[in-house]
Design a protein around this motif. Structure first.
Motif, PDB file in Angstrom:
ATOM      1  N   SER A 108     -16.516  -5.435 -11.012  1.00 44.91           N
ATOM      2  CA  SER A 108     -17.158  -4.521 -10.295  1.00 44.91           C
ATOM      3  C   SER A 108     -18.524  -3.608 -10.771  1.00 44.91           C
ATOM      4  CB  SER A 108     -16.221  -3.261 -10.664  1.00 44.91           C
ATOM      5  OG  SER A 108     -14.633  -3.774  -9.741  1.00 44.91           O
ATOM      6  N   GLU A 161      -7.764  -3.638  -5.369  1.00 48.27           N
ATOM      7  CA  GLU A 161      -9.086  -4.052  -5.271  1.00 48.27           C
ATOM      8  C   GLU A 161      -9.189  -4.654  -3.694  1.00 48.27           C
ATOM      9  OE1 GLU A 161     -10.169  -6.312  -9.095  1.00 48.27           O
ATOM     10  OE2 GLU A 161      -8.980  -7.655  -8.271  1.00 48.27           O
ATOM     11  N   ASN A 162      -7.992  -4.849  -3.006  1.00 49.95           N
ATOM     12  CA  ASN A 162      -7.661  -5.593  -1.767  1.00 49.95           C
ATOM     13  C   ASN A 162      -8.009  -4.456  -0.560  1.00 49.95           C
ATOM     14  OD1 ASN A 162      -6.923  -7.717  -2.533  1.00 49.95           O
ATOM     15  ND2 ASN A 162      -4.924  -7.228  -2.899  1.00 49.95           N
ATOM     16  N   ASN A 215     -10.134  -2.020  -1.470  1.00 47.64           N
ATOM     17  CA  ASN A 215     -11.134  -1.192  -1.468  1.00 47.64           C
ATOM     18  C   ASN A 215     -10.987   0.053  -1.427  1.00 47.64           C
ATOM     19  OD1 ASN A 215     -14.046  -1.188  -2.030  1.00 47.64           O
ATOM     20  ND2 ASN A 215     -14.432  -1.421   0.449  1.00 47.64           N
ATOM     21  N   GLN A 216     -10.750   0.827  -2.520  1.00 51.99           N
ATOM     22  CA  GLN A 216     -10.514   2.189  -3.065  1.00 51.99           C
ATOM     23  C   GLN A 216     -11.404   2.254  -4.838  1.00 51.99           C
ATOM     24  OE1 GLN A 216      -6.763   3.427  -2.681  1.00 51.99           O
ATOM     25  NE2 GLN A 216      -6.335   3.300  -0.582  1.00 51.99           N
ATOM     26  N   PRO A 217     -12.294   2.523  -5.185  1.00 54.38           N
ATOM     27  CA  PRO A 217     -12.957   2.014  -6.128  1.00 54.38           C
ATOM     28  C   PRO A 217     -12.393   3.511  -7.040  1.00 54.38           C
ATOM     29  CG  PRO A 217     -14.475   3.102  -4.366  1.00 54.38           C
ATOM     30  CD  PRO A 217     -13.410   2.452  -3.829  1.00 54.38           C
ATOM     31  N   LEU A 255      -8.899   2.677  -8.333  1.00 55.04           N
ATOM     32  CA  LEU A 255      -9.345   1.668  -9.273  1.00 55.04           C
ATOM     33  C   LEU A 255     -10.652   1.519 -10.440  1.00 55.04           C
ATOM     34  CD1 LEU A 255      -9.023  -1.850  -9.209  1.00 55.04           C
ATOM     35  CD2 LEU A 255     -11.606  -1.826  -8.675  1.00 55.04           C
ATOM     36  N   TYR A 281       0.514  -1.226  -0.499  1.00 60.18           N
ATOM     37  CA  TYR A 281       0.479  -0.320   0.271  1.00 60.18           C
ATOM     38  C   TYR A 281       0.928   1.167  -0.093  1.00 60.18           C
ATOM     39  CZ  TYR A 281       1.025   0.066   5.582  1.00 60.18           C
ATOM     40  OH  TYR A 281       1.847  -0.176   6.332  1.00 60.18           O
TER      41      TYR A 281
END
Length: 370
Positions: free
Chosen positions: A227, A188-189, A191-193, A196, A154
């Protein structure tokens, strides 16, 4: 006597004292690494004040050596990192600076500071990228591996973006795609759309620029299924608009799609790439079906495509100007999913399986490169 001359003379004295501390003699049977390191650092400070950069680098290397022998790897790495900064900024010696940073990275890893080691490699990549792209990409790759081993991937989002920019600028699009695949998995891991969706769009832009319409189209269908929220994003609008322009083989639609606002918020180099996209050599689905009807009338009995469905597709294609749909191509593909076209559907599934397999191969290659 000028102040700089005084500083240089003082630095020389500290260097001599430091060398005495780490040199064995009849009366001095063991090396004093701590005292040696302290004197070399004092010398480096004097040389730095006098802007004697070569001597300053030499003193810092000596201090690093003492710390290495003493087992204080973190200090050894910091000494080399400081020397590398001087070589790069003051001496313009990027190659030697890169070598020192690579060695510093090893020291940081031995000291248990993985993220610091990765940052040192990232800094080395930025220093060398203007004169040696291949080397810079290798250093970025090594940095990614360290972040993953430390379970701190990250932290390397900006590093990923820098590497994609460099790969695009040097026309190494396969590497850019591999890095984007890693970014997709990361976002995806996490959770940052938002990030993404921007990465999805970047992925499709690069494929279209490389005249890989089918891969871009397949990727859009896959990410739409994985998604669901993507279809409500401006990134989807931009990606779908570009693909529709390719499908309809429309220069006008393409030029309009290239101005979509979403393309302004993706990685800068990829956004610039989007403005250079041209209609490729791959013939879209509709055009292929029309050509089958016009050119293969004599082989209708052996055709895998039902004529009624061809008429339906042509009619939908002719009506695109009066009732424009953002999901044009997807509607046409759904129209083919009738009992009359089981044979064609099987062929389509085989094609999709092949493309998925290729995409899977790309994912495997990512780990090999990254």
């Amino acid at each position: 006597m000028s102040r700089n001359t005084k500083r240089i003379q003082e630095g020389d004295k500290h260097m001599k004292t430091g060398l005495k501390h780490i040199t064995k003699t009849f009366f001095h049977r063991t090396e004093d690494w701590d005292s040696g390191s302290a004197d070399f650092l004092k010398a480096a400070k004097c040389y730095k004040g006098a802007q004697e950069w070569d001597k300053c680098v030499k003193a810092l290397k000596k201090a690093s050596f003492c710390n290495e022998q003493n087992g204080t790897m973190l200090s050894a790495g910091k000494n080399l990192q400081e020397a590398a900064n001087i070589l790069s900024k003051q001496c313009g010696n990027q190659h030697d600076a890169t070598k020192l940073l690579k060695k510093a990275s090893v020291f940081f890893q031995e000291a248990g500071n993985g993220d610091t080691a990765a940052k040192a490699l990232t800094l080395a990549a930025r220093i060398i990228e203007k004169i040696d792209t291949e080397k810079a990409l290798q250093l970025y790759s090594q940095s990614f591996k360290i972040y993953r081993l430390e379970d701190k991937e990250y932290l390397c989002v900006d590093t990923y973006r820098n590497a994609v920019s460099l790969a695009v600028k040097s026309s190494k699009f396969e590497i850019a795609i591999k890095i984007l695949n890693r970014m997709i998995a990361l976002f995806e891991n996490l959770n940052q759309p938002d990030s993404l969706y921007k990465t999805y769009l970047s992925f499709i832009v690069i494929h279209l620029y490389c005249d890989e319409y089918q891969k871009a189209d397949t990727k859009l269908q896959q990410v739409t299924k994985n998604s669901p929220g993507f279809v409500r994003s401006i990134e989807f609008e931009a990606a779908n608009g570009l693909l529709d322009a390719f499908e309809n083989y429309s220069e006008e639609e393409l030029e309009k799609s290239k101005k979509h606002q979403a393309l302004q918020y993706i990685i800068v180099e990829v956004g610039r790439l989007a403005r250079k996209i041209k209609l490729g050599s791959e013939i879209p689905v509709q055009k292929k079906i029309v050509e089958l009807k016009l050119d293969d009338k004599s082989k209708e009995s052996n055709s895998d495509v039902d004529e009624d469905d061809i008429d339906l597709l042509i009619q939908k294609n002719d009506n695109k100007n009066t009732s424009k749909s953002s999901g044009n191509k997807r509607d046409l593909l759904f129209a083919l999913e009738s009992p009359k076209n089981k044979k064609k559907s099987n062929q389509t599934e085989k094609t999709n399986e092949k493309l998925k397999s290729e995409d899977s191969d790309i994912s495997e290659d990512v780990d090999n490169w990254l």
